[in-house]
Design an enzyme around this catalytic site. Sequence first.
Site, PDB file in Angstrom:
ATOM      1  N   SER A  46      -6.503   9.801  24.166  1.00  0.00           N
ATOM      2  CA  SER A  46      -7.859   9.301  24.083  1.00  0.00           C
ATOM      3  C   SER A  46      -8.729  10.247  25.303  1.00  0.00           C
ATOM      4  CB  SER A  46      -8.131   7.786  24.184  1.00  0.00           C
ATOM      5  OG  SER A  46      -9.469   7.297  24.036  1.00  0.00           O
ATOM      6  N   ASP A 192      -7.949   6.357  17.471  1.00  0.00           N
ATOM      7  CA  ASP A 192      -7.472   6.746  18.958  1.00  0.00           C
ATOM      8  C   ASP A 192      -6.204   6.211  18.866  1.00  0.00           C
ATOM      9  OD1 ASP A 192      -7.383   6.152  21.745  1.00  0.00           O
ATOM     10  OD2 ASP A 192      -9.256   5.631  21.831  1.00  0.00           O
TER      11      ASP A 192
END
Length: 286
Positions: A46, A192
């Site tokens: 991320s 993510d």
Amino acid sequence: MTMNGGRALVLGGGGVAGIAWEAGLLAGLAEQGVDLTGADLFVGTSAGSVVGSFAAHGADMTEAVRRMSARAEGDGRGTAPADVDLNVVLQAFAILYDASLDPQEARARVGRMALEAETEAMAAVLEEVGTRLPSQEWPDRRLLITGVDVEDGSFVVWDGSSSVPLALAVRASCTVPCVFPPVAIDGRRYMDGGCRSVTNADLAKGAAAVVIVEPMAHLTPRATLEKELAELGDARTVAIGPDQATMETFGADLLSPKLWGPAFDAGLRQASAVTDDVRKAWEPSV
């Protein structure tokens, strides 16, 4: 994928706050004579995929963060998403952190939520993240970027040999479920990498030294990191999370564009407090 010695830098997720704080921390450590960008392996999840891309390319993020900070101050918006239903996001992460659920099934459930959420308006934000990378090419040094398949919850790791463009891998890794729309890659859709772990430090298995930077240390279950540390065996390890002052700087909204400058400054400040521990792991002969 297991390393055979060497040093690994693991950069975890944490939104705008995470990118800025990690960049400030790396800059501050470099000022103290500890350059983590000399790692043999970078693991980016991320926010960490953005910082990892800069670090692996040997690029300085300081100016990039300053530009984003100036932009946020200028238009009051920056690149943070607007009109996000934080309750839905919290529900998603509650599922991910539910120890009674099978982890992959939990990720698949969150993936279904991500597909159903009204997030298309946020697609441009992720596209901008990709365009601001120091290069559109994968770095020569090894960089691993993590993601999760929204349909079955499976974990995926991209690197320079994966035939996936760097910017696309970073965008997918930054796709917070129910905030940003899943990213399509080769007929699949991804979200993510932090849905599996905000650090994914076990990908550094086999390294002799591992520094883990985790902006969300104060918000995530410790059991996950403890399991990952066990996977690293006898490696010299140090994990750095936000100190109290940094947590207060972050506040509750890690995606706020107002955090570009303050979070970067918090990283710079905190660097001096962790330099000795990092140096002992990174440079054992010192």
